[in-house]
Design a protein around this motif. Structure first.
Motif, PDB file in Angstrom:
ATOM      1  N   HIS A   1     -14.301 -62.998   7.123  1.00  0.00           N
ATOM      2  CA  HIS A   1     -15.472 -62.460   7.839  1.00  0.00           C
ATOM      3  C   HIS A   1     -16.744 -63.178   7.391  1.00  0.00           C
ATOM      4  O   HIS A   1     -17.585 -63.551   8.216  1.00  0.00           O
TER       5      HIS A   1
ATOM      6  N   ALA B   1      -3.742 -40.467  28.298  1.00  0.00           N
ATOM      7  CA  ALA B   1      -3.839 -40.143  29.726  1.00  0.00           C
ATOM      8  C   ALA B   1      -2.587 -39.444  30.233  1.00  0.00           C
ATOM      9  O   ALA B   1      -2.664 -38.490  31.014  1.00  0.00           O
ATOM     10  N   GLN B   2      -1.421 -39.922  29.816  1.00  0.00           N
ATOM     11  CA  GLN B   2      -0.176 -39.414  30.407  1.00  0.00           C
ATOM     12  C   GLN B   2       0.364 -38.169  29.709  1.00  0.00           C
ATOM     13  O   GLN B   2       1.061 -37.369  30.319  1.00  0.00           O
TER      14      GLN B   2
ATOM     15  N   MET C   1     -11.285 -48.889  -0.956  1.00  0.00           N
ATOM     16  CA  MET C   1     -12.233 -48.571   0.120  1.00  0.00           C
ATOM     17  C   MET C   1     -12.247 -47.067   0.335  1.00  0.00           C
ATOM     18  O   MET C   1     -11.187 -46.461   0.455  1.00  0.00           O
TER      19      MET C   1
ATOM     20  N   GLY D   1      -7.883 -47.518  12.042  1.00  0.00           N
ATOM     21  CA  GLY D   1      -8.142 -48.754  12.776  1.00  0.00           C
ATOM     22  C   GLY D   1      -7.872 -49.994  11.948  1.00  0.00           C
ATOM     23  O   GLY D   1      -8.498 -50.195  10.909  1.00  0.00           O
TER      24      GLY D   1
ATOM     25  N   THR E   1      -8.301 -52.311   7.833  1.00  0.00           N
ATOM     26  CA  THR E   1      -9.224 -51.461   7.072  1.00  0.00           C
ATOM     27  C   THR E   1      -8.706 -50.024   7.057  1.00  0.00           C
ATOM     28  O   THR E   1      -8.642 -49.390   5.995  1.00  0.00           O
TER      29      THR E   1
ATOM     30  N   GLU F   1     -13.998 -40.879   7.980  1.00  0.00           N
ATOM     31  CA  GLU F   1     -13.717 -39.544   8.547  1.00  0.00           C
ATOM     32  C   GLU F   1     -12.480 -39.592   9.467  1.00  0.00           C
ATOM     33  O   GLU F   1     -11.676 -38.663   9.499  1.00  0.00           O
ATOM     34  N   TYR F   2     -12.313 -40.708  10.172  1.00  0.00           N
ATOM     35  CA  TYR F   2     -11.227 -40.818  11.153  1.00  0.00           C
ATOM     36  C   TYR F   2      -9.868 -40.959  10.458  1.00  0.00           C
ATOM     37  O   TYR F   2      -8.881 -40.367  10.871  1.00  0.00           O
TER      38      TYR F   2
ATOM     39  N   PRO G   1     -12.564 -50.005  18.776  1.00  0.00           N
ATOM     40  CA  PRO G   1     -13.793 -49.469  19.382  1.00  0.00           C
ATOM     41  C   PRO G   1     -13.545 -48.554  20.572  1.00  0.00           C
ATOM     42  O   PRO G   1     -14.347 -47.667  20.859  1.00  0.00           O
ATOM     43  N   ASP G   2     -12.417 -48.734  21.257  1.00  0.00           N
ATOM     44  CA  ASP G   2     -12.105 -47.877  22.413  1.00  0.00           C
ATOM     45  C   ASP G   2     -11.848 -46.427  22.004  1.00  0.00           C
ATOM     46  O   ASP G   2     -11.906 -45.524  22.836  1.00  0.00           O
TER      47      ASP G   2
ATOM     48  N   PHE H   1     -13.296 -44.357  19.711  1.00  0.00           N
ATOM     49  CA  PHE H   1     -14.355 -43.428  19.309  1.00  0.00           C
ATOM     50  C   PHE H   1     -14.691 -42.433  20.420  1.00  0.00           C
ATOM     51  O   PHE H   1     -15.065 -41.299  20.152  1.00  0.00           O
ATOM     52  N   ALA H   2     -14.542 -42.879  21.677  1.00  0.00           N
ATOM     53  CA  ALA H   2     -14.871 -42.009  22.802  1.00  0.00           C
ATOM     54  C   ALA H   2     -13.907 -40.828  22.911  1.00  0.00           C
ATOM     55  O   ALA H   2     -14.220 -39.831  23.557  1.00  0.00           O
ATOM     56  N   TYR H   3     -12.741 -40.937  22.311  1.00  0.00           N
ATOM     57  CA  TYR H   3     -11.724 -39.885  22.451  1.00  0.00           C
ATOM     58  C   TYR H   3     -11.659 -38.949  21.249  1.00  0.00           C
ATOM     59  O   TYR H   3     -10.989 -37.929  21.292  1.00  0.00           O
TER      60      TYR H   3
ATOM     61  N   ARG I   1      -2.468 -33.747  29.185  1.00  0.00           N
ATOM     62  CA  ARG I   1      -1.649 -32.997  30.136  1.00  0.00           C
ATOM     63  C   ARG I   1      -0.835 -31.899  29.462  1.00  0.00           C
ATOM     64  O   ARG I   1      -0.710 -30.801  29.975  1.00  0.00           O
TER      65      ARG I   1
END
Lengths: 284, 219
Positions: A263, A183-184, A29, A218, A221, A33-34, A203-204, A206-208, A188
């Protein structure tokens, strides 16, 4: 459809999994990018750097996270990067001990100077905040043989507020995990963070990315893609010899085929279920 | 005073921990570290309380011959056995080999031989239940449900190498779609939720610190 015996579905899934398991066909595979960023961040660390590796998982998610965990240990030690191991899940430390006891001798690394095991700490986010604030306050002894942490040479250069730690890596299966570390500790103390997560949590992330999270692998894969990058210049596996990282890569690539089959079966079931729903809609 | 003192303590602790996020003043950082250490001690004590409560409830049910009492007995025996073994090993009364592998070898053996396969098996069963649930529950009943189904199908197909003729061609179509869904649509939604939740947490935190929210005092 209400009368349909769901054991037929279980049987179909069993047949797909077992038949593809016996096929043993590795599948390549291209890295995302991540995952490439996860790999590059470790590659860019200078030799002798100190990394904090947090095991935030248990056996339920080991199938997804353990390959990345083992590959990360190989990658770090091969690059002569020193590792402080912590855990916020009580069932995680045995994986740390097993991993380092097996992998560290391959690179001639010694406990106390090249890696340490501080073990599980209760308290979830508060524990993470405490580790970030002061590692020496959070832990009194190590987890291997209860050595006071003041006697561990690896920790000599570590100060409060994560000073001396170049990167934090979390193997995250849920709560507490990567989101709490970000967060912690991450924002900081401005420590770059990497993570490997389960499929549910991915999925959580990608925002970070890329500001608060420098890279991530992830689920299975991501593990497959990362293992391909880590083993690029490694010798091929030899049958009959102890399991190497290349074996882990091949096993993971074979598992991707099983996941692909599962799948496709699920998508087929959704399609059949919807067709039956629409065709029997009028009669209901 | 029964109310005022806990509220004042909560306010003080909340203000110190919050202020330590923004200031590097040594006294503030020291106070924050101390408070966090106390919190860790409370968490550890909670484990002991939990174990005590588990024994209290289960012993009572064993004595009353509850229908499940043998399972409850197994729970307590296992808990006590693992705890005693752990303490003996950590304190050095049981040592594996020359001790170079540390003081958790026997605990790790139990973890690897019992706990790991049991928990992994339980989790593996999800593959079967998800397949069954997908067949029964995922219906394109509305426009929104159809969108959800379509997005799910794209992500599932793009996530794996497809072992079918034309699999790479399908992959090359769905992978850019998956990237768009995850990196743009998903990210925008996630960020909105994160910001909303963060503001909610901030508001709740302020209410507790200022003594407006007192549910932790059983009020």
């Amino acid at each position: 459809m209400k009368d349909f015996d769901r054991r037929w579905i279980f049987l179909a899934m069993g047949i797909v999994v077992v038949s593809l398991f016996t096929l043993e066909k590795p599948t390549e595979m291209p890295p995302s990018e991540y995952v490439q960023s996860y790999y590059d961040t470790i590659e860019a660390l200078p030799e002798g750097s100190i990394v904090m590796l947090s095991a935030d998982f248990d056996p339920a998610s080991a199938a997804e996270l353990l390959p990345t965990y083992q590959a990360t240990i190989h990658h770090l030690l091969r690059r002569n990067i020193r590792v402080i191991n912590v855990a916020t899940w009580p069932a995680a430390p045995p994986y740390t001990r097993a991993g380092f006891d097996e992998i560290a001798p391959l690179y001639g690394k010694a406990y106390g100077t090249d890696w340490v095991e501080l073990g599980f700490i209760p308290g979830d986010d508060v524990a993470m905040g405490s580790i970030g604030q002061s590692l020496r306050s959070a832990y009194a002894t190590d987890d291997r043989d209860s050595t006071p942490i003041a006697e561990l040479p690896l920790l000599d250069g570590i100060q409060d507020r994560m000073e001396g730690i170049e990167v934090l890596i979390s193997m995250s299966a849920g709560y507490p995990g990567i989101l709490e570390w970000i967060a912690q500790v991450g924002g900081r103390y401005e420590v770059p963070i990497l993570t490997a997560t389960t499929a549910v949590q991915t999925p959580d992330l990608f925002a970070y990315y890329p500001t608060q999270l420098s890279g991530f692998a992830g689920a299975a894969t991501g593990a497959t893609q990362y293992l391909q990058l880590v083993t690029v210049d490694m010798p091929v596996a030899v049958e009959g010899e102890p399991e190497t990282l290349v074996d882990v890569k091949v096993n993971n690539q074979e598992r991707m085929l099983i996941q692909a089959g599962a799948h496709m079966l699920i998508l087929l079931l959704i399609l059949v279920g919807n067709l039956l729903y629409f065709f029997t809609k009028g009669s209901r | 005073m029964k109310r005022e003192i806990p509220i004042a303590m909560t306010m003080l602790a909340g203000l110190i921990v919050t202020a330590a996020f923004f200031s590097k003043a040594p006294w503030l950082q020291a106070a924050n570290a101390e408070l966090l250490s106390w919190a860790l001690i409370f968490f550890s004590v909670a484990f002991l309380l939990g174990i005590g409560n588990l024994f209290r409830i289960n012993l009572k049910q064993i004595a009353m011959r509850h229908p499940d009492w043998p399972y409850k007995a197994i729970l307590l025996i296992t808990l006590s056995g693992y705890l005693i073994l752990g303490l003996l090993e950590i304190e050095g009364f049981i040592v594996y080999g020359d001790g170079s592998l540390g003081n958790k070898v026997y605990q790790d053996w139990i973890h690897g031989a019992v706990f790991k396969p049991l928990q992994a098996t339980m989790f593996s069963l999800l593959a079967f239940y998800i397949a069954s649930a997908a067949f029964r529950a995922f219906r394109a009943r509305s426009f929104e449900a159809t969108l959800l189904l379509g997005a799910g199908a794209v992500v599932m197909l793009a996530q794996v190498p497809l072992p079918i003729p034309g699999g790479s061609a399908i992959g090359s179509i769905v992978q850019p779609m998956q990237h768009f869904l995850m990196a743009f649509v998903n990210t925008a939604g996630q960020k909105a939720i994160i910001m909303g939740a963060a503001l909610g947490v901030l508001a709740t935190g302020l209410r507790i610190v200022l003594g407006i929210e007192r549910s932790y005092l059983s009020e």
